[in-house]
Design an enzyme around this catalytic site. Structure first.
Site, PDB file in Angstrom:
ATOM      1  N   SER A 117      -0.543   1.504   2.188  1.00  0.00           N
ATOM      2  CA  SER A 117      -1.351   0.356   1.776  1.00  0.00           C
ATOM      3  C   SER A 117      -0.504  -0.893   1.593  1.00  0.00           C
ATOM      4  O   SER A 117       0.668  -0.822   1.204  1.00  0.00           O
ATOM      5  CB  SER A 117      -2.057   0.680   0.461  1.00  0.00           C
ATOM      6  OG  SER A 117      -2.647  -0.474  -0.100  1.00  0.00           O
ATOM      7  N   TYR A 141      -1.957   2.168  -8.296  1.00  0.00           N
ATOM      8  CA  TYR A 141      -2.315   2.638  -6.948  1.00  0.00           C
ATOM      9  C   TYR A 141      -1.209   2.297  -5.956  1.00  0.00           C
ATOM     10  O   TYR A 141      -0.723   3.147  -5.206  1.00  0.00           O
ATOM     11  CB  TYR A 141      -3.644   2.022  -6.518  1.00  0.00           C
ATOM     12  CG  TYR A 141      -3.920   2.170  -5.039  1.00  0.00           C
ATOM     13  CD1 TYR A 141      -4.113   3.428  -4.475  1.00  0.00           C
ATOM     14  CD2 TYR A 141      -3.962   1.054  -4.208  1.00  0.00           C
ATOM     15  CE1 TYR A 141      -4.352   3.573  -3.112  1.00  0.00           C
ATOM     16  CE2 TYR A 141      -4.201   1.186  -2.850  1.00  0.00           C
ATOM     17  CZ  TYR A 141      -4.389   2.449  -2.308  1.00  0.00           C
ATOM     18  OH  TYR A 141      -4.606   2.585  -0.952  1.00  0.00           O
ATOM     19  N   LYS A 145       1.621   4.792  -3.717  1.00  0.00           N
ATOM     20  CA  LYS A 145       1.860   4.737  -2.268  1.00  0.00           C
ATOM     21  C   LYS A 145       3.339   4.492  -1.971  1.00  0.00           C
ATOM     22  O   LYS A 145       3.927   5.099  -1.059  1.00  0.00           O
ATOM     23  CB  LYS A 145       1.000   3.645  -1.639  1.00  0.00           C
ATOM     24  CG  LYS A 145      -0.496   3.941  -1.643  1.00  0.00           C
ATOM     25  CD  LYS A 145      -0.842   5.121  -0.750  1.00  0.00           C
ATOM     26  CE  LYS A 145      -2.335   5.330  -0.610  1.00  0.00           C
ATOM     27  NZ  LYS A 145      -2.694   6.458   0.268  1.00  0.00           N
TER      28      LYS A 145
END
Length: 328
Positions: A117, A141, A145
């Protein structure tokens, strides 16, 4: 025919990749717990309902099928939720993903495509963002990643696998043939939220109108989900051909503000659009626009559905014809 295991293959992006794989001569096997995915989105592929936390189910799957490569989409992916409940994200996106790698290693599978991402970059220092930009995520988040990319690099250096990590910017749109689309609950992505608001007569929320941008709203780079799917096939072919591991951005290189996207929804749908202004969401960077020159040069990828109007039009057709999504 090579067999590819797709974790999270019943999800929005994964299902579009699953549709594309047989066209390119691959046999897909979908492994998904259906937490956010949809069984009806999986077509022409073997489906296994399973969770990455279930080590026995995972090993049974690897024992039962001769798997040549892994495409890993399974993850929690809501920025706001990651801020509120970070432990859930580190457990699923890092711990469970490492368990997948351990199982791969046990069965001597070397080719791995990772769904990463743009959230790994945080607040960018330059636009468009190149792959060698400093990574400083602004939310858990993005942190998960980035951590897993570091795990992949360590596995590469240990000689355990070869990988390609694809850093998506804003995936959007729907299958041009109308078979697949975006169906999340809750829905947080701007284009489907806007289209659903048009269909129901609701207002479209704008989270933050005081950013340092021309109209005060966030700027994002939107990439069609089918173009994303094609990039995964190219990445797999690179690994099959003995190419080096690598990290690639996936975006169109064009930034659109929230207000510009809403205006495009109004034009495409030819419907009245109303908005409601709300405070910023925690963890939302001001601008995210990709430089995708590396993947174009090294993998020969070019977006076919680059125009924002085209992206919105495919999403509009999907939601208009599937007002209840997959209806599950």
């Amino acid at each position: 025919m090579s067999t590819v295991l797709i974790t999270g293959g019943a999800g929005y992006i994964g299902s579009h990749v699953v549709k594309e794989l047989p066209r390119q001569g691959y046999q897909p096997i979908v492994y998904d717990n259906l937490q956010t995915g949809h069984r009806k989105s999986v077509r022409n592929a073997l489906f296994i309902e399973g969770d990455l936390a279930d080590s026995e189910k995972l090993r049974k799957t690897f024992r039962s099928y001769s798997i040549d490569a892994i495409m890993h989409f399974a993850a929690d992916c809501l920025v706001g939720e990651s801020v509120e409940n970070p432990l859930k994200y580190f457990k699923n996106n890092v711990k469970n993903s490492i368990q997948l790698l351990e199982t791969m290693d046990e069965f001597d599978i070397k080719k791995f495509i990772f769904s990463s991402s743009a959230a790994v970059y945080g607040e960018p220092k330059e636009i468009p963002i190149p792959e060698d930009h400093l990574c400083s995520p602004t939310n858990p988040y993005g942190e998960t990643k980035l951590i897993f990319e570091k795990v992949l690099q360590a596995y590469l250096e240990a000689g355990k696998l070869n990988y390609v990590s694809l850093r998506y910017f804003n995936a959007a749109g729907a299958d041009p043939a109308g078979e697949l689309g975006e169906d999340h609950a809750p829905e947080t992505h701007l284009i489907p939220v806007g289209i659903k608001a048009v269909l129901t007569g609701d207002s479209i929320p704008i989270f933050g109108t005081d950013y340092d941008t021309p109209d005060g709203t966030c700027i994002r780079d939107y990439i069609h989900v089918t173009d994303l799917a094609r990039a995964h096939i190219l990445a797999l072919k690179r690994l099959e051909g003995g190419g080096n591991s690598g990290i690639y951005n996936l975006g169109n290189g064009n930034g659109y503000s929230v207000r510009q996207v809403i205006e495009t929804i109004r034009k495409v749908t030819n419907r009245k659009v109303t908005t409601i202004e709300s405070p910023r969401r925690p963890g939302d960077p001001e601008r995210l626009v990709a430089s995708s020159e590396k993947i174009k040069k090294e993998l020969g990828w070019t977006p076919k559905y680059a125009a924002l109007e085209t992206i919105v039009e495919t999403a509009w057709q999907w939601h208009r014809n599937h007002p209840n999504g997959y209806g599950e």
